[in-house]
Design a protein around this motif. Structure first.
Motif, mmCIF file in Angstrom:
data_model
loop_
_atom_site.group_PDB
_atom_site.id
_atom_site.type_symbol
_atom_site.label_atom_id
_atom_site.label_comp_id
_atom_site.label_asym_id
_atom_site.label_seq_id
_atom_site.Cartn_x
_atom_site.Cartn_y
_atom_site.Cartn_z
ATOM 1 N N ASP A 298 -2.001 -12.246 -4.338
ATOM 2 C CA ASP A 298 -0.565 -12.514 -4.187
ATOM 3 C C ASP A 298 0.155 -11.178 -4.086
ATOM 4 O O ASP A 298 -0.163 -10.230 -4.821
ATOM 5 C CB ASP A 298 -0.023 -13.293 -5.384
ATOM 6 N N LYS A 313 0.248 -8.418 3.729
ATOM 7 C CA LYS A 313 -0.432 -9.723 3.799
ATOM 8 C C LYS A 313 -1.207 -9.866 5.104
ATOM 9 O O LYS A 313 -2.391 -10.248 5.110
ATOM 10 C CB LYS A 313 0.589 -10.849 3.675
ATOM 11 N N GLU A 325 -1.129 -14.351 -0.125
ATOM 12 C CA GLU A 325 0.186 -14.987 -0.042
ATOM 13 C C GLU A 325 1.244 -13.987 -0.475
ATOM 14 O O GLU A 325 1.047 -13.239 -1.442
ATOM 15 C CB GLU A 325 0.245 -16.224 -0.942
ATOM 16 N N SER A 327 5.245 -13.499 -1.707
ATOM 17 C CA SER A 327 6.318 -14.287 -2.323
ATOM 18 C C SER A 327 7.508 -13.404 -2.652
ATOM 19 O O SER A 327 7.363 -12.213 -2.960
ATOM 20 C CB SER A 327 5.830 -14.953 -3.623
ATOM 21 N N PHE A 332 9.046 -16.457 -7.193
ATOM 22 C CA PHE A 332 7.683 -16.486 -7.720
ATOM 23 C C PHE A 332 7.644 -16.939 -9.178
ATOM 24 O O PHE A 332 6.752 -17.694 -9.578
ATOM 25 C CB PHE A 332 7.059 -15.098 -7.585
ATOM 26 N N HIS A 336 5.272 -20.982 -7.932
ATOM 27 C CA HIS A 336 4.057 -20.313 -7.484
ATOM 28 C C HIS A 336 2.882 -21.288 -7.597
ATOM 29 O O HIS A 336 2.940 -22.284 -8.321
ATOM 30 C CB HIS A 336 3.777 -19.048 -8.296
ATOM 31 N N ASN A 343 -6.739 -14.421 -9.877
ATOM 32 C CA ASN A 343 -5.691 -13.927 -8.984
ATOM 33 C C ASN A 343 -5.492 -12.437 -9.188
ATOM 34 O O ASN A 343 -5.403 -11.956 -10.327
ATOM 35 C CB ASN A 343 -4.353 -14.616 -9.256
ATOM 36 N N VAL A 345 -2.547 -9.876 -8.358
ATOM 37 C CA VAL A 345 -1.144 -9.928 -7.946
ATOM 38 C C VAL A 345 -0.620 -8.499 -7.784
ATOM 39 O O VAL A 345 -0.692 -7.695 -8.723
ATOM 40 C CB VAL A 345 -0.278 -10.709 -8.950
#
Length: 611
Positions: A298, A313, A325, A327, A332, A336, A343, A345
């Motif tokens: 993310d 991305k 992804e 955001s 977020f 989310h 994950n 991030v």
């Protein structure tokens, strides 16, 4: 967001505070004010507008000379930008004086409680509850009173407080909102940003959550809310005052656009070694984590940083065997997908203090996700709280519209994409040698782009002078670039600029294309060029005035547009950096030709430390 300064020492406090505030006006310029103590009384002056408006007021209403004080430049979040709502704010008996950055989220409940207890409010701000709370719970001891009030305040905030009963003391608090102490010779400073105090000291200490700093003639005392003494560990600032100067440029924005070759070179420095990418900050992170454990990446950011994240991305998805992804930070936290230890991030913020991004980071960590911060501030809250921080090393950016932040953030994302691809043996492995080769040359290519486009863009900007609307179109990475170009024109030139995926124009937006309306058509992605040409032809059939932005030697585009802007051709993943340059310049010159303050756009502030 708003800016705080404070001073205690042997010099004229109001002179130093005003000077410090001028370096902070990019954080807020709706109103400004100061409170100065002569060790017996505390005087306040406030004015709507910018720092020069406050200075003009002080010429008419001079203050008694004092050796300590606090100041504030405001970006209005609660209450209109008026003199009444300007900081410092006090209780009705003028016992306590407060300057505040951030948001007191429970201010309504606190205000109602205080009104029930006989307090009277005069402003529309959330800040006013603070001096009233201090007055309501006054213990007779300044520091103890502050400690008693702090648990009542919910939200993120930085505070500098003075008291009529202790006119020789300033108390400072930082809670999820930046505030630093500056150490001088027999003097001390407070500021929400290093830039304000750099001409006086380079020794600083960022006040941490749960700490209270007391500045008095006895010196600087830092302790926890519980009363445990802390020895502040001084940090030395690497930046110089020259970094905060416009030098020969009329505006910071132009200076920062022109600085991009140098700053990108600094971003790459020490990270391109022997035809390999090496990010030292990632070493300990990668030693503790197994990249194969992640099932999704993310990317979370706001504004321009969000657009940089969109580029990241598209690059990462094509190079890694992982879904990516991107955001918006403010969304977020509340909206989310599944988050857990699988994950990774990535958070992007120039200042590292963006409140929405910090809240999103907190949410990710709550679910056990690994976190990487990409920021320009090594000592920011984001940098301190993420598992790993990669600094862009882009130097200070003082113009509100982000320019070099954008290009250096993309540069870091490209480096990170290469490292992650190598660690996972992703499908983009064969692209890495060419990417690295072109990253070496990137600063030079950006320099070429500046030389090629600056004069021509200045001329085209004249076309925008009497326009209200402008469109930008592109496909793939060019669509992301169009979004960033539109944002810059909105921020700086106050144009109703809209960006569209080129193929979507015919699905509704074509109704807005009228004869003469300016359209910027971006065509830097070779594999999408034929489709983009078709879209341009559709727009030209409606008599729009089309300016093409494409690479040198692309005669196909030049034959169908009204004007063409040529830029160097580099690897497709690097084109969003190269092609951003003419769009930044267009926004700058369009803003100046339309007579606007491009460094300080209306209603905007540089670092949004409130949600």
């Amino acid at each position: 967001m708003s800016g705080i300064v404070g001073y205690i020492g042997k010099s004229s406090a109001h002179t130093i505070i005003l000077d410090c505030l001028t370096h902070l006006d990019y954080r807020g310029y709706d109103s400004a004010g100061i409170a100065i103590s002569n060790m017996k009384t505390i005087e306040v002056r406030k004015e709507k507008g910018r720092i020069e408006d406050l200075e003009a007021l002080l010429e008419i209403e001079p203050m008694t000379n004092g050796k300590l004080g606090i100041g504030h430049t405001r970006w209005a979040s609660h209450g209109a930008p008026t003199v009444l709502n300007a900081h410092p704010l006090s209780d009705e008996n003028e016992q306590f004086f407060v300057v505040h950055n951030g948001i007191i989220e429970n201010n309504r409940q606190l205000k109602n409680m205080l009104i029930e207890n006989g307090h009277h409010f005069t402003t529309e701000t959330d800040t006013e509850v603070i001096p009233h709370l201090l007055a309501h719970f006054d213990t007779g001891n300044f520091a103890d009173t502050v400690k008693k009030v702090l648990p009542y305040l919910k939200g993120s905030f930085a505070l500098a407080i003075m008291s009529k009963s202790d006119p020789d003391t300033i108390i400072a608090i930082s809670q999820e909102n930046p505030l630093i102490i500056g150490f001088g010779q027999d003097e001390a400073f407070l500021s929400s940003d290093i830039s304000a105090i750099l001409s006086y000291t380079k020794e600083i200490y960022p006040i941490k959550n749960g700490e209270i700093a007391v500045l008095s003639p006895k010196g600087i005392k830092v302790e926890t809310v519980e009363g445990m003494s802390i020895q502040p560990e001084k940090k030395i600032v690497e930046w110089d005052q020259a970094d905060f100067s416009r030098q020969e440029h009329e505006h910071y924005m132009l200076k920062e656009i022109i600085e991009q070759p140098k700053e990108i070179k600094k971003t790459l420095e020490g990270r391109l070694i022997d035809d390999r990418v090496h990010i030292p900050e990632l070493e300990s992170f990668l030693a503790e984590k197994t990249i194969d454990q992640y099932q999704k990446i993310d990317i979370v950011a706001t504004g321009t940083a969000y657009h940089a994240g969109m580029v990241g991305k598209k690059v990462m998805e094509s190079m890694l065997n992982l879904p990516v992804e991107v955001s918006i930070s403010s969304e977020f936290r509340y909206e989310h997908g599944p988050l857990n230890e699988k994950n990774l991030v990535i958070f992007i913020s120039q200042s590292g203090e963006t409140a929405d991004t910090l809240s999103a980071l907190k949410e990710a960590k709550l679910h056990g996700s690994s976190t990487i911060a990409i920021t320009n501030r090594q000592r920011s809250n984001l940098a301190r709280k993420a598992d790993c921080t990669i600094c862009t090393n882009a130097g200070p950016e003082l113009s509100v519209p982000a320019t070099k932040a954008y290009t250096t953030q993309i540069t870091v994302l490209l480096l990170l994409a290469i490292v992650l691809t190598e660690k996972t043996n992703g499908p983009g492995m064969d692209r890495i040698p060419e990417m690295i080769k072109e990253l070496y040359n990137l600063p030079e290519e950006v320099e070429k782009t500046l030389i090629m486009t600056q004069d021509a863009i200045d001329q085209f900007a004249q076309v925008t002078e009497d326009q209200d609307n402008l469109f930008l179109i592109g496909r793939g990475l060019d669509y992301v670039l169009a979004l960033e170009g539109a944002l810059k024109l909105q921020e700086v030139a106050y144009l109703h600029a809209d960006a569209y995926a080129a193929g979507e124009m015919k699905h509704g937006t074509m109704a807005l294309i009228t004869p003469g309306v300016p359209v910027i058509a971006l065509s830097t992605q070779i594999h999408l060029r034929d489709k983009t040409i078709n879209n341009i032809k559709e727009i030209k059939a409606r008599d729009a005035f089309v300016v093409g932005v494409t690479t040198i030697g692309d005669d196909d585009i030049s034959e169908i547009v009204d004007e063409v802007m040529y830029i160097p051709e580099v690897h497709p993943f690097l084109m969003p950096i190269i092609a951003a340059i003419p769009l930044q310049l267009l926004a700058y010159y369009a803003g100046t030709v339309r007579g606007y303050d491009v460094d300080r756009p209306r209603n905007l502030a540089k670092s949004l430390t409130v949600e």
